[in-house]
Motif scaffolding. Structure first.
Motif, PDB file in Angstrom:
ATOM      1  N   ASP A  19       0.686  -1.245   0.100  1.00 22.03           N
ATOM      2  CA  ASP A  19       0.010   0.109   0.075  1.00 22.03           C
ATOM      3  C   ASP A  19       0.859   1.379   0.038  1.00 22.03           C
ATOM      4  N   THR A  20       1.962   1.410   0.518  1.00 20.31           N
ATOM      5  CA  THR A  20       2.790   2.365   0.585  1.00 20.31           C
ATOM      6  C   THR A  20       4.159   2.077  -0.239  1.00 20.31           C
ATOM      7  N   ALA A  21       4.795   3.256  -0.718  1.00 24.08           N
ATOM      8  CA  ALA A  21       6.060   3.383  -1.486  1.00 24.08           C
ATOM      9  C   ALA A  21       7.131   2.576  -0.581  1.00 24.08           C
ATOM     10  N   GLY A  22       7.933   1.541  -0.883  1.00 22.51           N
ATOM     11  CA  GLY A  22       8.989   1.130  -0.116  1.00 22.51           C
ATOM     12  C   GLY A  22       9.969   1.850  -0.254  1.00 22.51           C
ATOM     13  N   SER A  23      11.123   1.797   0.873  1.00 24.54           N
ATOM     14  CA  SER A  23      12.179   2.528   1.265  1.00 24.54           C
ATOM     15  C   SER A  23      13.236   1.505   1.529  1.00 24.54           C
ATOM     16  N   GLY A  24      13.806   1.581   2.689  1.00 26.07           N
ATOM     17  CA  GLY A  24      14.989   0.693   2.643  1.00 26.07           C
ATOM     18  C   GLY A  24      14.473  -0.580   3.564  1.00 26.07           C
ATOM     19  N   VAL A  25      15.237  -1.614   3.511  1.00 28.69           N
ATOM     20  CA  VAL A  25      14.683  -3.128   3.921  1.00 28.69           C
ATOM     21  C   VAL A  25      16.067  -3.670   4.390  1.00 28.69           C
ATOM     22  N   SER A  26      15.746  -4.668   5.477  1.00 33.89           N
ATOM     23  CA  SER A  26      16.864  -5.339   6.023  1.00 33.89           C
ATOM     24  C   SER A  26      16.345  -6.761   6.864  1.00 33.89           C
ATOM     25  N   SER A  27      17.178  -7.657   6.357  1.00 32.65           N
ATOM     26  CA  SER A  27      16.846  -9.161   6.889  1.00 32.65           C
ATOM     27  C   SER A  27      17.160  -9.336   8.305  1.00 32.65           C
ATOM     28  N   GLY A  28      16.291 -10.262   8.753  1.00 38.98           N
ATOM     29  CA  GLY A  28      16.351 -10.444  10.031  1.00 38.98           C
ATOM     30  C   GLY A  28      16.837 -11.981  10.140  1.00 38.98           C
ATOM     31  N   VAL A  29      16.107 -12.957  10.692  1.00 41.17           N
ATOM     32  CA  VAL A  29      16.489 -14.291  10.895  1.00 41.17           C
ATOM     33  C   VAL A  29      15.292 -15.146  10.414  1.00 41.17           C
ATOM     34  N   GLY A  30      15.545 -16.336   9.936  1.00 42.08           N
ATOM     35  CA  GLY A  30      14.436 -17.178   9.619  1.00 42.08           C
ATOM     36  C   GLY A  30      13.038 -16.671   8.771  1.00 42.08           C
ATOM     37  N   GLY A  31      13.722 -16.009   7.818  1.00 44.12           N
ATOM     38  CA  GLY A  31      12.729 -15.551   6.914  1.00 44.12           C
ATOM     39  C   GLY A  31      12.122 -14.053   7.249  1.00 44.12           C
TER      40      GLY A  31
END
Length: 465
Positions: free
Chosen positions: A348-360
């Motif tokens: 629904d909203t324009a994406g910006s930064g993204v970061s991975s955690g653990v287990g997907g």
């Protein structure tokens, strides 16, 4: 109670009251790249939580560095990954993970809210070489980098920026970490809005000294990777500018011939042929939103044609799961990309930064809207190995496999990922870890736990035990 009284602050001033925490666990409808709309039950993501709001705007807008930042870390050593989120139009937030999977504003959040700054990227790193130590928080702001040390539940965070001797006053646009001289401490690449950048040696006690600087800066560096990209075991430097990318060889950091990509905005490191490095570059204004560069042992080669076409504009990229699916944030629906297909993710909203955690799990920011903690489903059952925050440059390989997975890809690219490797496994497996100094260590993980913690010289331990 005294601690709470001293450090309680007006949440209405920091985040809208309704946006402090909304726990969801809702399956979202996705959209396939061919335009079809799958059943919501088959959506590739679940929203686990919505946290505060993210605003990408001045002073970075138009430079290619206008991304929100988010960083995962178990900063309080309770066995759960906590979240730090940044904002360019408001205070940053620190969220503590709770046992039920939800998040709450940490009591010391005001210490690192940086209300007087506009902030973008953020990472947690263990800067003094202790694999079991508490990581420090580094944040890029419109006045330079800020570094904070966590002194425990009774003291909160201390600002150690002044001791670092790192440059201040100019907006910082990119950072990356690695141990460039194998002395056990993470060194820093740091870039600024005026196009200048430098590599800084970690001298210990949070002090840094200059190693090299760009004599002809040009447009600002908006993302970078500090990684062994040409197979000589020393970290090379990959720079992403709006008009080009550059590969700089280790030691001298002079330019090495390699494909140049325009309109780059984000970069992360994965595994390519023969276990060598693979770079995923998010592109903002180009017809193709993703470029893929593979190391051949001496330089980088363009492997983009082996991947599906993805429309732009794109803001950032991270990898998730044992199959290293690329997650791209876009002005329209986000998209998951693997070697044979793409899958749209409408948030629904324009994406910006993204970061991975653990287990997907990953956390995704918005141009204007809430941070969303997502769970991505994968076709195989998985086991995730979580490393200490000094493990940038290490690799992990399952016994019997030729594929080595890089450790610390988030810290290596300044994107705030957890230093973790996710394996496709439902049983006990032996994993060989090669540490940055070349030391090899064999550890065993099982399906007793979906996440295991590994530190140098110690057996793997189930997360939370």
């Amino acid at each position: 109670m005294k601690r709470l009284e001293q450090h309680a602050f007006n949440l209405a001033r920091v985040v809208p009251a309704a946006a402090v925490l909304l726990l969801l666990v809702v399956a979202l409808p996705g959209c396939e790249s061919n335009g079809s709309s799958p059943d919501p039950e088959s959506s590739p993501v679940r929203v686990l939580a919505e946290l505060g709001e993210a605003h990408a705007g001045p002073p970075y807008e138009g430079t290619g560095a206008a991304v929100t930042g988010q960083a995962w870390a178990d900063f309080d050593s309770d066995g759960r990954l906590d979240l730090y989120t940044t904002d360019q139009a408001g205070p940053n937030m620190l969220y503590r993970a709770k046992a039920d999977g939800s998040f709450e504003t940490d009591v010391w959040a005001e210490d690192v809210s940086l209300v007087e700054f506009a902030s973008t990227r953020a990472t947690w790193q263990q800067l003094n070489g202790d694999p079991a130590g508490v990581p420090e928080l580094a944040v890029l702001t419109d006045a330079g980098i800020r570094i904070y040390r966590y002194d425990g539940p009774e003291a909160g965070f201390a600002d150690v920026t002044a001791a670092s001797q790192l440059p201040q006053g100019q907006p910082a646009t990119a950072l990356a970490w690695n141990d460039t001289d194998l002395d056990g401490r993470l060194d820093l690449f740091l870039a600024h809005l005026d196009g200048t950048w430098g590599l800084w040696h970690n001298d210990g006690d949070f002090r840094f000294s200059p190693v090299t600087a760009d004599a002809a800066p040009g447009p600002p560096v908006v993302a970078a990777a500090l990684w062994d990209l040409v197979g000589d075991t020393r970290p090379d430097l990959f720079l992403v500018r709006p008009d080009r990318t550059q590969l700089l060889g280790a030691d001298t950091y002079t330019e090495v011939a390699a494909p140049s990509i325009t309109d780059g905005r984000g970069v992360t490191v994965g595994t390519g042929p023969a276990g060598r490095a693979r770079l995923f570059v998010a592109r903002y204004r180009s017809a193709s939103a993703l470029s893929v560069l593979d190391s051949d042992g001496t330089t980088l080669t363009d492997a983009t044609s082996q991947w599906p076409d993805v429309d732009g504009p794109t803001r950032d990229v991270t990898l998730t799961g044992p199959d290293q699916v690329a997650y791209l944030t876009r002005d329209r629906a986000d998209v998951l990309v693997d070697t044979d297909r793409t899958t749209g993710v409408d948030l629904d909203t324009a994406g910006s930064g993204v970061s991975s955690g653990v287990g997907g799990n990953l956390v995704r920011g918005s141009v204007r809207g809430p941070y969303r903690v997502l769970d991505l489903t994968h076709p195989a059952d998985t086991i995730t190995i979580l490393f200490g925050y000094d493990a940038v440059g290490a690799s992990a390989r399952v016994e019997g496999s030729d594929t080595s997975y890089p450790v610390g890809v988030g810290p290596a690219t300044g994107s705030g990922n957890a230093p973790a490797v996710t394996l496709a496994s439902q049983a006990a497996v032996d994993v060989t870890v090669t540490w940055p100094d070349g030391t090899e260590q064999r550890v065993r993980v099982t399906d007793r736990s979906p996440v295991w913690r590994v530190t140098a010289g110690a057996a793997a331990v189930p997360l939370g035990s």
